[in-house]
Design an enzyme around this catalytic site. Structure first.
Site, PDB file in Angstrom:
ATOM      1  N   GLU A   1      -8.976 -43.390 -60.841  1.00  0.00           N
ATOM      2  CA  GLU A   1      -9.838 -44.386 -61.478  1.00  0.00           C
ATOM      3  C   GLU A   1      -9.164 -45.745 -61.379  1.00  0.00           C
ATOM      4  O   GLU A   1      -8.007 -45.924 -61.784  1.00  0.00           O
ATOM      5  CB  GLU A   1     -10.144 -44.055 -62.936  1.00  0.00           C
ATOM      6  CG  GLU A   1     -11.106 -45.062 -63.544  1.00  0.00           C
ATOM      7  CD  GLU A   1     -11.856 -44.568 -64.775  1.00  0.00           C
ATOM      8  OE1 GLU A   1     -12.540 -45.407 -65.399  1.00  0.00           O
ATOM      9  OE2 GLU A   1     -11.758 -43.374 -65.100  1.00  0.00           O
TER      10      GLU A   1
ATOM     11  N   ASP B   1     -14.252 -56.265 -63.728  1.00  0.00           N
ATOM     12  CA  ASP B   1     -14.498 -57.692 -63.936  1.00  0.00           C
ATOM     13  C   ASP B   1     -15.368 -58.188 -62.790  1.00  0.00           C
ATOM     14  O   ASP B   1     -15.001 -58.056 -61.620  1.00  0.00           O
ATOM     15  CB  ASP B   1     -13.165 -58.441 -63.952  1.00  0.00           C
ATOM     16  CG  ASP B   1     -13.311 -59.893 -64.385  1.00  0.00           C
ATOM     17  OD1 ASP B   1     -14.365 -60.502 -64.101  1.00  0.00           O
ATOM     18  OD2 ASP B   1     -12.367 -60.428 -64.997  1.00  0.00           O
TER      19      ASP B   1
ATOM     20  N   LYS C   1     -18.387 -66.144 -60.535  1.00  0.00           N
ATOM     21  CA  LYS C   1     -18.458 -67.398 -59.784  1.00  0.00           C
ATOM     22  C   LYS C   1     -18.218 -67.137 -58.304  1.00  0.00           C
ATOM     23  O   LYS C   1     -17.358 -66.350 -57.931  1.00  0.00           O
ATOM     24  CB  LYS C   1     -17.431 -68.400 -60.324  1.00  0.00           C
ATOM     25  CG  LYS C   1     -17.701 -68.837 -61.762  1.00  0.00           C
ATOM     26  CD  LYS C   1     -16.673 -69.841 -62.238  1.00  0.00           C
ATOM     27  CE  LYS C   1     -16.963 -70.277 -63.679  1.00  0.00           C
ATOM     28  NZ  LYS C   1     -15.956 -71.240 -64.193  1.00  0.00           N
TER      29      LYS C   1
ATOM     30  N   ASP D   1     -22.943 -53.250 -65.243  1.00  0.00           N
ATOM     31  CA  ASP D   1     -24.128 -53.789 -65.904  1.00  0.00           C
ATOM     32  C   ASP D   1     -24.338 -55.245 -65.511  1.00  0.00           C
ATOM     33  O   ASP D   1     -25.166 -55.932 -66.106  1.00  0.00           O
ATOM     34  CB  ASP D   1     -23.984 -53.681 -67.431  1.00  0.00           C
ATOM     35  CG  ASP D   1     -22.851 -54.538 -67.956  1.00  0.00           C
ATOM     36  OD1 ASP D   1     -23.101 -55.407 -68.823  1.00  0.00           O
ATOM     37  OD2 ASP D   1     -21.706 -54.357 -67.506  1.00  0.00           O
TER      38      ASP D   1
ATOM     39  N   THR E   1     -18.346 -45.013 -71.110  1.00  0.00           N
ATOM     40  CA  THR E   1     -17.251 -45.881 -71.522  1.00  0.00           C
ATOM     41  C   THR E   1     -17.721 -46.804 -72.642  1.00  0.00           C
ATOM     42  O   THR E   1     -18.924 -47.010 -72.838  1.00  0.00           O
ATOM     43  CB  THR E   1     -16.749 -46.746 -70.355  1.00  0.00           C
ATOM     44  OG1 THR E   1     -17.739 -47.751 -70.063  1.00  0.00           O
ATOM     45  CG2 THR E   1     -16.500 -45.909 -69.106  1.00  0.00           C
ATOM     46  N   ARG E   2     -16.771 -47.382 -73.359  1.00  0.00           N
ATOM     47  CA  ARG E   2     -17.149 -48.313 -74.424  1.00  0.00           C
ATOM     48  C   ARG E   2     -17.800 -49.567 -73.853  1.00  0.00           C
ATOM     49  O   ARG E   2     -18.643 -50.192 -74.505  1.00  0.00           O
ATOM     50  CB  ARG E   2     -15.931 -48.673 -75.277  1.00  0.00           C
ATOM     51  CG  ARG E   2     -14.865 -49.502 -74.599  1.00  0.00           C
ATOM     52  CD  ARG E   2     -13.739 -49.817 -75.566  1.00  0.00           C
ATOM     53  NE  ARG E   2     -13.143 -48.590 -76.075  1.00  0.00           N
ATOM     54  CZ  ARG E   2     -12.431 -48.521 -77.207  1.00  0.00           C
ATOM     55  NH1 ARG E   2     -12.254 -49.608 -77.928  1.00  0.00           N
ATOM     56  NH2 ARG E   2     -11.908 -47.386 -77.603  1.00  0.00           N
TER      57      ARG E   2
ATOM     58  N   GLU F   1     -19.817 -49.630 -71.235  1.00  0.00           N
ATOM     59  CA  GLU F   1     -21.204 -49.257 -70.985  1.00  0.00           C
ATOM     60  C   GLU F   1     -21.999 -49.227 -72.281  1.00  0.00           C
ATOM     61  O   GLU F   1     -23.128 -49.735 -72.351  1.00  0.00           O
ATOM     62  CB  GLU F   1     -21.253 -47.882 -70.319  1.00  0.00           C
ATOM     63  CG  GLU F   1     -22.661 -47.381 -70.095  1.00  0.00           C
ATOM     64  CD  GLU F   1     -22.702 -45.935 -69.634  1.00  0.00           C
ATOM     65  OE1 GLU F   1     -23.802 -45.368 -69.622  1.00  0.00           O
ATOM     66  OE2 GLU F   1     -21.638 -45.382 -69.296  1.00  0.00           O
TER      67      GLU F   1
END
Length: 226
Positions: free
Chosen positions: A57, A131, A135, A167, A205-206, A208
């Site tokens: 991961e 992340d 930009k 997301d 995951t937190r 998500e």
């Protein structure tokens, strides 16, 4: 193959809040026992003492997903890479509380680990809610770029899965473009449900959960190594 070393800054800050005493003690006690060694090839035998399948991961956040995967497949070995110490502590808590013996942790850049893996050694890899570097001038910092993706492809076995979740619509479009141009992968989606619904064996995951709370759509991409 593109040189992935030209794209090294895949994250921003590395430290967050000061660790509490219990967290610091856990890190001092447990991390040295399960840390990825700093030298040598990262084979299953070197990491776990046998020839078990390996999964990776890339940026595991607080470790919910990685711990869930490790609990589902105790006969597999899991390598988690995370540059942020807060995240490492989160995964250490799962390892300690759930008595997970099949996890190894690298507190640093995932590319350092991927480069040391033997070719065709990974059964599965994950990149979840990275992340997005939204930009345009920062796009080269995304893991989803030709260099890192070519390198990861070399380390995945034929038929192995690469799972990507986000997301962020900009990163989603960018990732689909990069992966669509890659000759190493095929996208397994056959209909909207295949990328709009989280698979049963994909622990939440937190990040998500937070995205859904604030009304964001989440996309789940599964690719197969050709």
């Amino acid at each position: 193959m593109s040189d992935p070393t030209t794209i090294r800054r895949l994250y921003g800050r590395r430290t967050g809040h000061k660790l509490r005493a219990g967290q610091a003690a856990l890190t001092e006690r447990l991390l040295p026992q399960i840390a990825v060694p700093l030298e040598g090839a990262l084979t299953a035998a070197a990491l776990f003492g046998d020839d078990r399948p390996l999964e990776l991961e890339i940026g595991f956040g607080r470790g919910e997903h990685l711990a869930g995967q490790a609990a589902m497949r105790p006969d597999h070995g899991f390598i988690g890479c995370e540059p942020f110490l807060d995240g490492v502590v989160g995964l250490l808590m799962h390892v300690d509380d759930e008595d997970l013996t099949n996890i190894r942790i690298y507190n640093g850049d995932a590319l350092d680990v991927i480069e040391r893996l033997p070719d065709a050694s990974l059964a599965r890899a994950y990149l979840l809610h990275p992340d997005p570097w939204p930009k345009a001038r920062h796009a080269k910092r995304r893991f989803m770029n030709k260099g890192p993706i070519d390198l990861l492809a070399a380390k995945l076995k034929p038929g192995a899965e690469f799972r990507f979740g986000t997301d962020h619509p900009i990163y989603c479009r960018w990732a689909m473009m990069v992966m669509g141009q890659s000759p190493h992968f095929e996208w397994l989606a056959q209909g909207p449900r295949d990328f709009l619904a989280r698979p049963d064996d994909w622990p939440e995951t937190r990040y998500e959960a937070k995205a859904r709370r604030i009304g964001h759509e989440v996309w789940y991409m599964t690719y197969r190594r050709l």
